[in-house]
Every structure is written in structure tokens, then in C-alpha cells.
Design an enzyme around this catalytic site. Structure first.
Site, mmCIF file in Angstrom:
data_model
loop_
_atom_site.group_PDB
_atom_site.id
_atom_site.type_symbol
_atom_site.label_atom_id
_atom_site.label_comp_id
_atom_site.label_asym_id
_atom_site.label_seq_id
_atom_site.Cartn_x
_atom_site.Cartn_y
_atom_site.Cartn_z
ATOM 1 N N GLU A 68 0.841 -1.208 0.000
ATOM 2 C CA GLU A 68 0.000 0.000 0.000
ATOM 3 C C GLU A 68 0.872 1.252 0.000
ATOM 4 O O GLU A 68 2.024 1.224 0.437
ATOM 5 C CB GLU A 68 -0.875 0.009 1.262
ATOM 6 C CG GLU A 68 -2.346 -0.166 1.038
ATOM 7 C CD GLU A 68 -3.032 0.936 0.235
ATOM 8 O OE1 GLU A 68 -2.399 1.616 -0.585
ATOM 9 O OE2 GLU A 68 -4.235 1.107 0.448
ATOM 10 N N ASP A 69 0.293 2.357 -0.441
ATOM 11 C CA ASP A 69 1.002 3.636 -0.368
ATOM 12 C C ASP A 69 0.964 4.187 1.054
ATOM 13 O O ASP A 69 1.977 4.633 1.581
ATOM 14 C CB ASP A 69 0.434 4.653 -1.371
ATOM 15 C CG ASP A 69 -1.071 4.857 -1.270
ATOM 16 O OD1 ASP A 69 -1.730 4.164 -0.462
ATOM 17 O OD2 ASP A 69 -1.603 5.715 -1.995
ATOM 18 N N ASP A 71 -3.958 5.170 6.526
ATOM 19 C CA ASP A 71 -4.441 6.395 7.167
ATOM 20 C C ASP A 71 -5.428 5.963 8.258
ATOM 21 O O ASP A 71 -5.023 5.551 9.344
ATOM 22 C CB ASP A 71 -5.057 7.258 6.056
ATOM 23 C CG ASP A 71 -5.597 8.599 6.508
ATOM 24 O OD1 ASP A 71 -5.374 8.976 7.656
ATOM 25 O OD2 ASP A 71 -6.234 9.286 5.688
ATOM 26 N N PHE A 127 -2.081 15.950 5.358
ATOM 27 C CA PHE A 127 -2.295 15.505 3.981
ATOM 28 C C PHE A 127 -1.018 15.712 3.174
ATOM 29 O O PHE A 127 -0.426 16.781 3.200
ATOM 30 C CB PHE A 127 -3.460 16.257 3.326
ATOM 31 C CG PHE A 127 -3.820 15.689 1.988
ATOM 32 C CD1 PHE A 127 -4.567 14.528 1.895
ATOM 33 C CD2 PHE A 127 -3.377 16.291 0.823
ATOM 34 C CE1 PHE A 127 -4.866 13.973 0.652
ATOM 35 C CE2 PHE A 127 -3.678 15.746 -0.425
ATOM 36 C CZ PHE A 127 -4.427 14.584 -0.502
ATOM 37 N N ASP A 156 -1.663 11.190 -4.456
ATOM 38 C CA ASP A 156 -2.214 12.294 -5.238
ATOM 39 C C ASP A 156 -3.085 13.244 -4.434
ATOM 40 O O ASP A 156 -3.595 12.907 -3.368
ATOM 41 C CB ASP A 156 -3.091 11.726 -6.350
ATOM 42 C CG ASP A 156 -4.383 11.112 -5.790
ATOM 43 O OD1 ASP A 156 -4.282 10.249 -4.895
ATOM 44 O OD2 ASP A 156 -5.480 11.515 -6.217
ATOM 45 N N ARG A 198 1.155 12.585 -8.358
ATOM 46 C CA ARG A 198 1.683 11.220 -8.192
ATOM 47 C C ARG A 198 3.095 11.086 -8.747
ATOM 48 O O ARG A 198 3.852 10.214 -8.341
ATOM 49 C CB ARG A 198 0.796 10.209 -8.935
ATOM 50 C CG ARG A 198 -0.613 10.093 -8.385
ATOM 51 C CD ARG A 198 -1.278 8.863 -9.000
ATOM 52 N NE ARG A 198 -2.721 8.848 -8.798
ATOM 53 C CZ ARG A 198 -3.336 8.389 -7.710
ATOM 54 N NH1 ARG A 198 -2.635 7.939 -6.701
ATOM 55 N NH2 ARG A 198 -4.647 8.387 -7.628
HETATM 56 P P1 IMP Z 1 -7.569 4.808 4.704
HETATM 57 O O1 IMP Z 1 -8.642 3.880 4.224
HETATM 58 O O2 IMP Z 1 -8.131 5.979 5.473
HETATM 59 O O3 IMP Z 1 -6.461 4.121 5.477
HETATM 60 O O4 IMP Z 1 -6.951 5.502 3.455
HETATM 61 C C1 IMP Z 1 -6.149 4.853 2.612
HETATM 62 C C2 IMP Z 1 -6.056 5.484 1.248
HETATM 63 O O5 IMP Z 1 -6.341 6.880 1.247
HETATM 64 C C3 IMP Z 1 -4.633 5.345 0.803
HETATM 65 O O6 IMP Z 1 -4.454 4.134 0.123
HETATM 66 C C4 IMP Z 1 -4.423 6.559 -0.054
HETATM 67 O O7 IMP Z 1 -4.720 6.241 -1.392
HETATM 68 C C5 IMP Z 1 -5.380 7.590 0.488
HETATM 69 N N1 IMP Z 1 -4.699 8.580 1.372
HETATM 70 C C6 IMP Z 1 -4.636 8.572 2.728
HETATM 71 N N2 IMP Z 1 -3.954 9.628 3.206
HETATM 72 C C7 IMP Z 1 -3.551 10.329 2.116
HETATM 73 C C8 IMP Z 1 -2.754 11.530 1.959
HETATM 74 O O8 IMP Z 1 -2.275 12.185 2.906
HETATM 75 N N3 IMP Z 1 -2.558 11.921 0.666
HETATM 76 C C9 IMP Z 1 -3.060 11.249 -0.425
HETATM 77 N N4 IMP Z 1 -3.793 10.120 -0.307
HETATM 78 C C10 IMP Z 1 -4.037 9.668 0.953
HETATM 79 MG MG MG Z 2 -3.870 3.673 -1.726
#
Ligand code: IMP
Ligand code: MG
Length: 177
Positions: free
Chosen positions: A102-103, A106, A155, A162, A168
């Protein structure tokens, strides 16, 4: 570049390309060590993880495969918690050692959703490798085995991540000002 502008927002440099390279190589070495004697299937979560997965794989020296799934949850700069599957997994993962790439983790809802769906498919073991984690934002009870870098709850864009589809391609990580 110390700052970048994307659409209506400004971002400042927060993690350099050199720092990223070092962290990615270190996390790959941990995987090489922990998963030796396995032939893992890496599952890259598109879109955000494409750049991390590419760099990570160059440092992995295990016999391995890579596949891709595509999910979307974010709208603008905040997580919606609603996750759509756009491309699913085609491979049979029965008995496989799987590493989800994963990137960023969050809130953790995306990862929880992926893990729930993979756990039903009979993998031998499932590991999670994320480029970034925002530990303060985590709202799920998930185990993230490999984290290249931890960041504050802000963020960010760059290195695959992105803002509304843009940013990206940046080599470094930039934080919203
Ligand atoms: P989660 O489900 O809240 O853990 O979010 C995960 C997804 O949200 C990641 O795979 C990212 O693609 C996107 N994401 C979360 N934080 C950021 C950020 O700070 N910048 C850009 N994309 C984010
Ligand atoms: Mg992602």
C-alpha cells in the site's frame, strides 16, 4: 523544489527522494529476511502504491510474483471510509504467502477491507507492507507488519500519492501548507 502548487493548494517538501530510497531499501531488506524460503505474491494496491511497489520490488531478492488490485476511497483531501473495488484479484492465493503493498495506511479502513476479502481466499499468511503510515489517524484494529516511514496526521502528495489525481509523479513527499 521546496514547494509545489497543485490546483488550489500549496505543499512544502517534507521527505526527500534520498530519504525515501533509503527507507524503501530498508523495508525490502526486512522482507527478504523475514520471508526467506517463501515465494510470496505481492499485491500492489492501485493507484497510489504503483511507485512504491516498483521501487520495493527492485530490492526484493526472493522468488516472487506481483499482481494488482484497484480500490478507491478518497475524495479530495479526506478519507470517505467508503471503498469501491475497481479491479479485483484474479490469482488463486490458496496456500500462498501474500504481501499487500500500500502507499499509505491512514484510517486503516481500506486495508481492513482488503484484509477481510483476502482472508476468505485461503492464503497461508498475509503480510502488510505500507510506504507510509499516519499512526495518529488509525481507527482500525489491523496489524501493519512493514512500514517504511511514519508521518504526522497531515495531507501529503508525491511518490504515487495524489491530490485529486495530481502529484503522483513527484519524486519526493510534500505536505499541505
Ligand atoms: P484509509 O482507508 O483511510 O487508510 O486511506 C487509505 C487510502 O487513502 C490510501 O491508500 C491513499 O490512497 C489515500 N490517502 C490517505 N492519506 C492520504 C494523503 O495524505 N494523501 C493522499 N492520499 C491519501
Ligand atoms: Mg492507496
Amino acid at each position: 523544489m521546496e514547494t509545489v502548487s497543485i490546483k488550489d493548494k500549496n505543499f512544502r517538501l517534507s521527505i526527500t527522494a534520498e530519504e525515501i530510497e533509503k527507507a524503501v531499501s530498508e523495508v525490502a531488506q526486512r522482507i527478504n529476511h523475514d520471508l526467506k524460503d517463501t515465494n510470496p505474491l505481492f499485491i500492489c494496491v492501485l493507484n497510489g502504491a504503483f511507485m512504491f511497489a516498483a521501487d520495493l520490488m527492485k530490492h526484493v531478492d526472493l522468488p516472487c510474483e506481483i499482481s494488482f488490485v484497484k480500490l478507491a476511497s478518497y475524495e479530495g483531501t479526506s478519507s470517505t471510509g467508503k471503498i469501491k473495488e475497481m479491479i479485483g484479484l484474479k490469482e488463486d492465493i490458496t496456500g500462498r504467502t501474500v504481501v499487500v503493498v500500500e502507499d499509505i495506511v491512514d484510517t486503516g479502513f481500506t486495508m481492513q477491507n482488503i484484509l477481510d476479502s483476502l482472508q476468505k481466499k485461503g492464503a497461508k499468511s498475509i503480510h502488510v507492507c505500507t510506504f507510509l503510515q499516519k499512526p495518529e489517524a488509525l481507527q482500525c484494529d489491523i496489524c501493519v507488519d512493514y512500514v517504511a516511514m511514519k508521518i504526522p496526521n497531515e495531507f501529503i502528495v508525491g511518490y504515487g500519492l495524489d491530490y485529486d489525481g495530481y502529484g503522483r509523479n513527484l519524486k519526493a513527499i510534500y505536505t499541505l501548507i
